[in-house]
Design an enzyme around this catalytic site. Structure first.
Site, mmCIF file in Angstrom:
data_model
loop_
_atom_site.group_PDB
_atom_site.id
_atom_site.type_symbol
_atom_site.label_atom_id
_atom_site.label_comp_id
_atom_site.label_asym_id
_atom_site.label_seq_id
_atom_site.Cartn_x
_atom_site.Cartn_y
_atom_site.Cartn_z
ATOM 1 N N GLY A 58 111.831 -74.177 55.854
ATOM 2 C CA GLY A 58 110.895 -75.132 55.265
ATOM 3 C C GLY A 58 109.890 -75.555 56.303
ATOM 4 O O GLY A 58 110.124 -75.371 57.501
ATOM 5 N N CYS A 85 116.574 -71.034 59.599
ATOM 6 C CA CYS A 85 115.412 -71.704 60.174
ATOM 7 C C CYS A 85 115.531 -73.227 60.008
ATOM 8 O O CYS A 85 116.425 -73.824 60.584
ATOM 9 C CB CYS A 85 114.130 -71.135 59.571
ATOM 10 S SG CYS A 85 112.668 -71.595 60.492
ATOM 11 N N TYR A 86 114.689 -73.835 59.193
ATOM 12 C CA TYR A 86 114.817 -75.281 58.983
ATOM 13 C C TYR A 86 116.243 -75.636 58.541
ATOM 14 O O TYR A 86 116.812 -76.650 58.976
ATOM 15 C CB TYR A 86 113.809 -75.745 57.914
ATOM 16 C CG TYR A 86 113.886 -77.227 57.611
ATOM 17 C CD1 TYR A 86 113.215 -78.151 58.407
ATOM 18 C CD2 TYR A 86 114.652 -77.701 56.537
ATOM 19 C CE1 TYR A 86 113.300 -79.509 58.143
ATOM 20 C CE2 TYR A 86 114.736 -79.058 56.259
ATOM 21 C CZ TYR A 86 114.057 -79.959 57.067
ATOM 22 O OH TYR A 86 114.132 -81.300 56.803
ATOM 23 N N HIS A 170 114.625 -65.310 60.496
ATOM 24 C CA HIS A 170 114.598 -65.063 59.044
ATOM 25 C C HIS A 170 115.243 -63.717 58.701
ATOM 26 O O HIS A 170 114.577 -62.686 58.739
ATOM 27 C CB HIS A 170 113.162 -65.104 58.531
ATOM 28 C CG HIS A 170 112.597 -66.480 58.524
ATOM 29 N ND1 HIS A 170 112.760 -67.353 57.468
ATOM 30 C CD2 HIS A 170 111.915 -67.166 59.469
ATOM 31 C CE1 HIS A 170 112.184 -68.504 57.753
ATOM 32 N NE2 HIS A 170 111.663 -68.416 58.959
ATOM 33 N N GLU A 172 115.993 -62.710 55.864
ATOM 34 C CA GLU A 172 115.596 -62.247 54.530
ATOM 35 C C GLU A 172 114.342 -61.388 54.527
ATOM 36 O O GLU A 172 114.048 -60.722 53.543
ATOM 37 C CB GLU A 172 115.406 -63.457 53.592
ATOM 38 C CG GLU A 172 114.177 -64.322 53.849
ATOM 39 C CD GLU A 172 114.361 -65.375 54.951
ATOM 40 O OE1 GLU A 172 115.254 -65.200 55.790
ATOM 41 O OE2 GLU A 172 113.600 -66.348 54.964
ATOM 42 N N ASP A 227 108.483 -56.439 30.490
ATOM 43 C CA ASP A 227 109.389 -57.561 30.210
ATOM 44 C C ASP A 227 109.840 -57.582 28.747
ATOM 45 O O ASP A 227 111.032 -57.674 28.449
ATOM 46 C CB ASP A 227 108.735 -58.902 30.569
ATOM 47 C CG ASP A 227 108.240 -58.934 32.001
ATOM 48 O OD1 ASP A 227 108.673 -58.059 32.783
ATOM 49 O OD2 ASP A 227 107.427 -59.802 32.335
ATOM 50 N N LYS A 366 111.557 -59.555 38.743
ATOM 51 C CA LYS A 366 110.896 -58.389 38.153
ATOM 52 C C LYS A 366 111.563 -57.059 38.548
ATOM 53 O O LYS A 366 111.776 -56.195 37.699
ATOM 54 C CB LYS A 366 109.432 -58.375 38.622
ATOM 55 C CG LYS A 366 108.569 -57.364 37.920
ATOM 56 C CD LYS A 366 108.070 -57.927 36.627
ATOM 57 C CE LYS A 366 107.029 -57.069 35.969
ATOM 58 N NZ LYS A 366 106.469 -57.758 34.795
#
Ligand code: XMP
Length: 510
Positions: A58, A85-86, A170, A172, A227, A366
């Site tokens: 964040g 992180c944060y 990070h 991710e 979708d 998605k």
């Protein structure tokens, strides 16, 4: 909150752009994950029975007064926690450690050195590159934690205790090459089952749809997009002939698109499909309209009328299938949001439609929807379809829309997409299409002077739609597009390539 599934890995959002990415990475490791707000109470967390909790990064500093925090009771729930992180700094600061501002922050690729290769960092190389984005960092850990990795400006770049772990970097993002392994290690060391697979999702959703619809009747508006197609396919698997799909052919679709929708759904999937041939209604409403929003409005309103007329004929229909995705649910800010997306269909459907919504994709991203579509047997042309605006070619013809102009644009657009596909560029390009402006210019073909339309080729790369860049298509591919369009499409004598990014341009021309 009732929407959230029991036993998920909860990603607590501290305002980072990365929360969705973290949830996606956890899902890629086959554990189900959802995003929650940071202000839930410990009791609310406990009620969700999470398998694990991840605190996202964040933008704030934990040392400012109103820094977002977590109910300290969460640390006593006995649930495994990973801070990123944060989130890592928050753990240190709330449990009695110290977070300080060092002289230099770290941004981008940074060298990390491990001091332990077990637990969270099991099997990882001692020296590796990680993605950093921080100014503050942990200078003192709370009791019972050990440091397991550090960098030049982050003495505590990774730490763990029995139940709680944290990383300053990070894991991710793809720029941290061993990041996904770290997430998998954390899931494994936390004893979190990794059984969330497409096959399981189908089974779960099929059961949920059957429960919801019972003996009722559902309708689904197909747009030709991925979708609504995947939503229809899974609902069909659940309730078979109790589903009727409605496909409104506005006359503003791409070349052969309507045939493909009918072929896929009616013939291959065996779904009952009402194919409404409504081009005349749309063209009649577009006569004399040149202003983009007036055209959108006319197309949207006509769509609603045509859809109502078609669906009104389906007796006892009480459920409406919508292809709402997880990002729409998160962005709507409410876990109960069940409004119909105005962007999803042409102009959206009216609020007063008396249907209960069936939204089988509302927990999926998605890329997961695409995988689900493939698993359900939908063809690549549908599963990998690029986004297409609801008003269709109506916003790609500048000025008045007429059947003749649609014909010219459809044929040029088909060539543009075919050449890009043959060059193997289709999947790396976010959207690619042709635009027909409202001008003509002089040219020469053979010995003859021509006075014809130009075609503008638009092809963009984009991650999030909000920003886009023009695609660097090789010159020889552009050359093929140009010569084929001019030779094969009567009335066109020039091809231009749009080299405007977004902003300042938009992706569409209207
Ligand atoms: P722009 O042109 O604003 O487009 O950069 C962003 C994305 O939205 C699509 N788009 C629309 N989709 N109805 C839709 O359903 C619309 O009126 C509409 N206008 C733009 C566009 O194709 C791009 O993906």
């Amino acid at each position: 909150m009732t929407d959230l599934q029991d036993g998920a890995v909860l990603v607590v959002d501290f305002g980072a752009q990365y929360a969705q990415l973290i949830a996606r990475r956890v899902r890629e490791a086959n554990a189900y994950s959802e995003i929650v707000a940071h202000d839930l109470t410990a009791a609310e967390f406990a009620a969700l029975n999470p398998a694990g909790i991840i605190f996202s990064g964040g933008p704030a500093s934990v040392n400012v007064d109103d820094a977002p925090a977590i109910d300290p009771g969460v640390y006593d729930l006995g649930v495994p926690i990973l801070g990123i992180c944060y989130g890592a700094q928050l753990i240190a600061s709330q449990l009695g450690g110290v977070v300080s501002r060092f002289e230099a922050g770290e941004y981008g690729r940074t060298d990390l050195t491990l001091s332990a290769t077990q637990g969270l960092l099991a099997g990882q190389p001692i020296n590796q590159s990680v993605w950093m984005s921080h100014f503050d960092c942990i200078s003192e850990l709370p009791d019972n934690f050990v440091v397991t990795a550090s960098t030049a400006n982050a003495p505590v770049a990774a730490f763990e205790s029995e139940l709680i772990c944290g990383v300053q970097y990070h894991p991710e993002v793809s720029h941290t090459p061993h990041g996904q392994e770290l997430i998998e290690n954390w899931l494994d060391r936390s004893g979190i089952a990794r059984e969330w697979t497409m096959a399981n999702i189908i089974d779960e959703q099929v059961e949920a749809i059957r429960q919801q619809v019972g003996a009722g009747r559902a309708i689904c508006g197909l747009s030709g997009g991925v979708d609504s197609a995947v939503a229809a396919a899974i609902v069909h698997r659940a309730i078979g002939a109790q589903l009727t799909c409605v496909y409104v052919d506005t006359g503003l679709m791409r070349l052969h698109e309507s045939d493909q929708v009918v072929e896929t759904f009616q013939k291959t999937q065996g779904i009952e499909l009402i194919h409404v041939h409504a081009a005349d209604d749309f063209f009649a409403k577009l006569v004399g309209l040149t202003e983009p929003e007036a055209k959108r409005k006319a197309i949207g309103e006509t769509f609603i009328r045509v859809f109502e007329r078609a669906s009104g004929g389906i007796e006892d229909a009480n459920f409406l299938v919508q292809g709402t995705l997880y990002p729409d649910v998160i962005e709507s800010g409410s876990k109960h949001a069940s409004t119909i997306k105005s962007h999803h269909n042409v102009g959206g459907l009216p609020d007063d439609m008396q249907f209960e919504l069936v939204e089988p994709l509302r927990t999926l991203f998605k890329d997961e929807v695409r995988k689900l579509g493939t698993e359900l047997g939908l063809p690549d042309e549908i599963v990998w379809r690029q986004p297409f605006p609801g008003p269709g070619l109506g916003v790609r013809i500048i000025g008045e829309v007429t059947p003749d102009k649609v014909d010219v644009l459809q044929r040029a657009d088909f060539i543009v997409r075919e050449v890009l596909r043959d060059a193997g560029l289709e999947r790396e390009i976010f959207q690619s299409f042709a635009v027909l402006p409202d001008i003509r210019s002089v040219g020469v073909m053979g010995d003859e002077r021509t006075y014809g339309y130009p075609i503008i080729v638009r092809a963009v790369t984009s991650e999030d739609v909000m920003t886009a860049d023009w695609a660097r298509i090789p010159y020889d591919v552009l050359e093929t597009i140009s010569s084929r369009v001019i030779n094969e499409v009567d009335g066109v004598n020039r091809v231009a390539y749009d080299i405007t990014s977004k902003p300042p341009g938009t992706i569409e021309w209207e």
